[in-house]
Design an enzyme around this catalytic site. Structure first.
Site, mmCIF file in Angstrom:
data_model
loop_
_atom_site.group_PDB
_atom_site.id
_atom_site.type_symbol
_atom_site.label_atom_id
_atom_site.label_comp_id
_atom_site.label_asym_id
_atom_site.label_seq_id
_atom_site.Cartn_x
_atom_site.Cartn_y
_atom_site.Cartn_z
ATOM 1 N N GLY A 102 0.792 -1.219 0.000
ATOM 2 C CA GLY A 102 0.000 0.000 0.000
ATOM 3 C C GLY A 102 0.823 1.267 0.000
ATOM 4 O O GLY A 102 0.351 2.327 -0.413
ATOM 5 N N ARG A 103 2.084 1.156 0.476
ATOM 6 C CA ARG A 103 2.973 2.320 0.495
ATOM 7 C C ARG A 103 4.322 2.001 -0.108
ATOM 8 O O ARG A 103 5.259 2.780 0.017
ATOM 9 C CB ARG A 103 3.174 2.798 1.933
ATOM 10 N N LYS A 122 9.573 3.209 -0.399
ATOM 11 C CA LYS A 122 8.480 3.277 0.567
ATOM 12 C C LYS A 122 8.075 4.740 0.714
ATOM 13 O O LYS A 122 8.899 5.582 1.061
ATOM 14 C CB LYS A 122 8.912 2.719 1.923
ATOM 15 N N GLY A 135 -0.535 6.290 0.284
ATOM 16 C CA GLY A 135 0.686 5.694 -0.228
ATOM 17 C C GLY A 135 1.962 6.443 0.126
ATOM 18 O O GLY A 135 3.052 6.054 -0.295
ATOM 19 N N ARG A 192 14.424 0.919 0.079
ATOM 20 C CA ARG A 192 14.765 -0.286 0.823
ATOM 21 C C ARG A 192 15.365 -1.337 -0.113
ATOM 22 O O ARG A 192 15.009 -1.417 -1.291
ATOM 23 C CB ARG A 192 13.517 -0.854 1.505
ATOM 24 N N ARG A 199 6.624 -12.115 1.254
ATOM 25 C CA ARG A 199 6.232 -12.317 2.656
ATOM 26 C C ARG A 199 5.354 -13.567 2.790
ATOM 27 O O ARG A 199 4.900 -14.127 1.790
ATOM 28 C CB ARG A 199 5.419 -11.107 3.138
ATOM 29 N N ASP A 269 1.847 -10.407 7.206
ATOM 30 C CA ASP A 269 2.269 -9.657 6.019
ATOM 31 C C ASP A 269 3.570 -8.902 6.272
ATOM 32 O O ASP A 269 4.138 -8.322 5.338
ATOM 33 C CB ASP A 269 1.172 -8.680 5.571
ATOM 34 N N ASN A 270 4.052 -8.925 7.518
ATOM 35 C CA ASN A 270 5.335 -8.299 7.857
ATOM 36 C C ASN A 270 6.409 -9.338 8.157
ATOM 37 O O ASN A 270 7.415 -9.030 8.802
ATOM 38 C CB ASN A 270 5.180 -7.376 9.072
ATOM 39 N N ASP A 279 9.747 -4.158 7.364
ATOM 40 C CA ASP A 279 8.684 -3.213 7.733
ATOM 41 C C ASP A 279 8.865 -2.641 9.134
ATOM 42 O O ASP A 279 8.241 -3.081 10.094
ATOM 43 C CB ASP A 279 7.299 -3.861 7.593
#
Length: 521
Positions: A102-103, A122, A135, A192, A199, A269-270, A279
């Site tokens: 999303g970002r 990011k 975002g 990053r 993930r 998801d992380n 993240d």
């Protein structure tokens, strides 16, 4: 600026057939093509030369206009197609469905010195997975991510890296405390770097949708490129993959515990399939040794992601990955065995790690007792974890209990509380510890050198990061640069940075950004 571009992810995996960049459900696709939003006035604040060299860039490259434009999202590099990944996840223990980048926008993959790296922005604008978000990212969270990524790497903790920190030149509206008092902040972007950003959630989404064709495609892709040592076929290949991810995750968690790091948002998801920290949101290092501490204000009530619970959460998250991979295996027993072994392996590796922190070589019932008594003692009164273990190496095996206590007492926040039964309990533990040191063969200097290699002197305490953020918001990046340089060598004495080898100041105890943080960024 020349990079050896590779596009394995986009070349070999199914893409979103819809090209509209609006929040929506994306089906039968691993990613959506999306371009970063053009920043109004990008400015490079800081770049990590070590990471630049890692991907094939020079110091001169980092000062070039091309570097600024590409890694702020202003320009798309030739022969590349940026994209956002589609994945799902469990958030705070609950199924959240589709989440996705999303970002984050993946720019491209590079190959350098026979290693592959994915570069990702990011905070560069919305994607089909932004839901109600914009975002973007703000300067405070971007500074925290940039500094922490590099701090963790130099602590020896598995992590993503950070190539560059940039201002976008745009203002971003954020509600820091989620209390209705939104305000504008400086927008920023972080580049990053990781082997990939795949993930647990990349597998969960296809399993949840019963899209087993694409589940197999992305799993085979992941094994082919990131676990090439797996040579078996059929279900054994996927079992071996799950075991390898579990083992890598275990190593990461043990290192988190070693340095006192708390992730804060251990949603599935992380969780990276590489077993690297990913993240950086509301993270933090333990100030006083408190297994129940979490830096995440959203987690205050249940403290799901508290320091002491991280191993169990890792195991729970691996269970969700096992459930996602099950359709490819169709047999629960081998997955259950790996999950059951996780806690056993963790206990063994945790004890080995704690023995290393204590400078103890022998592992038996007596030394295990020393470890567990210590973790209880550290909670008797506020005791700074980082300072305690660093000062512990100064104890000599010839010391009296009183002398040994003098060497560690600076770790206590309120020394007047260490009296009566509490003092007796510490003296008892020190007696056991000194006896053990005298049983072992290491000289004082040998033990100190070994201990100082695993017990950092400097970590990125939240109040330190907040001071750098406060200055940066005024356009002053000197402290950011100072902290970055210091964190490159966290195990060295570095006398010029001695002021940072100190307990959290009282003013930072409850200050926003210094004790706990929200997910707002």
């Amino acid at each position: 600026m020349k990079l050896n571009i590779k596009n394995r992810f986009t070349n070999e995996l199914p893409s979103d057939i819809v090209e509209v960049n609006e929040p929506r459900q994306v089906v039968e696709a691993c990613f959506s093509y999306v371009k970063p939003q053009n920043p109004s006035n990008p400015k490079l604040i800081h770049s990590a030369l070590e990471v630049a060299n890692l991907v094939g860039l020079s110091k001169e490259d980092t000062h070039s206009e091309a570097f600024l434009n590409v890694f702020s999202g202003k320009e798309v590099l030739k022969n590349t197609e940026p994209y956002a990944m589609c994945y799902a996840g469990h958030q705070f223990g609950h199924w959240a469905g589709q989440l996705g980048d999303g970002r984050a926008i993946n720019l491209f993959e590079v190959e350098h010195n026979n290693q592959y790296y994915m570069l990702q922005l990011k905070g560069a604008g919305k994607t089909p997975y932004s839901r109600r978000g914009d975002g973007f990212a703000v300067l405070r969270s971007s500074i925290r991510e940039h500094l922490c990524s590099e701090a963790m790497f130099h602590l020896g903790v598995q992590t993503t890296r950070s190539l560059a920190l940039l201002l976008s030149g745009d203002e971003v509206l954020r509600d820091v405390l989620y209390n209705g008092n939104a305000d504008y902040e400086k927008g920023a972007i972080v580049c990053r770097v990781a082997p990939s950003f795949i993930r647990f959630g990349n597998f969960e989404i296809f399993a949840a949708r019963e899209d087993y064709k694409n589940l197999k495609i992305i799993t085979d892709f992941t094994i082919k490129y990131y676990y090439p040592e797996i040579k078996t076929e059929g279900k054994d290949k996927y079992i071996s993959f799950f075991e390898a991810v579990a083992n890598n995750t275990l190593e990461m968690i043990v290192n988190w515990q070693r340095v006192g790091f708390v992730h804060g948002v251990m949603n599935t998801d992380n969780m990276s399939i590489h077993g690297v920290t990913i993240d950086y949101g509301p993270y933090g290092w333990l100030e006083d040794y408190n297994p129940n501490w979490t830096p995440n204000t959203t987690d205050n009530e249940h403290k799901r992601y508290r320091f002491g619970n991280q191993p169990k959460i890792a195991q729970w998250n691996l269970l969700q990955l096992a459930n996602a991979l099950y359709p490819l295996i169709d047999e629960a027993k081998p997955l259950e065995e790996i999950l059951n072994d996780f806690s056993k392996k963790y206990e063994m590796k945790y004890l080995k790690m704690m023995h290393d922190k204590l400078g103890i070589k022998k592992e038996d019932e007596n030394t295990r007792n020393i470890v567990y008594l210590l973790t209880e003692n550290l909670q008797l009164t506020e005791t700074d974890m980082t300072i305690f273990f660093r000062k512990l190496s100064e104890i000599n095996k010839e010391d009296s209990v009183e002398t040994a206590f003098e060497k560690i007492k600076n770790a206590f926040y309120i020394i007047d509380e260490v009296k009566d039964l509490t003092l007796d309990t510490w003296f008892y533990w020190l007696t056991l510890y000194l006896n053990q040191l005298n049983i072992e063969n290491l000289s004082n200097m040998e033990r100190k050198i070994a201990m100082d290699k695993v017990n950092p002197k400097y970590v990125l305490r939240n109040y330190m990061a907040q001071l750098a953020i406060d200055d940066a918001n005024k356009g002053d990046y000197n402290l950011l640069n100072e902290l970055y340089e210091m964190l490159l060598h966290p195990y060295d004495e570095q006398p010029k940075y001695e002021k940072w080898f100190a307990k959290r100041p009282d003013w930072a105890r409850h200050k926003i950004g210094c004790s706990a943080l929200s997910c707002s960024s």
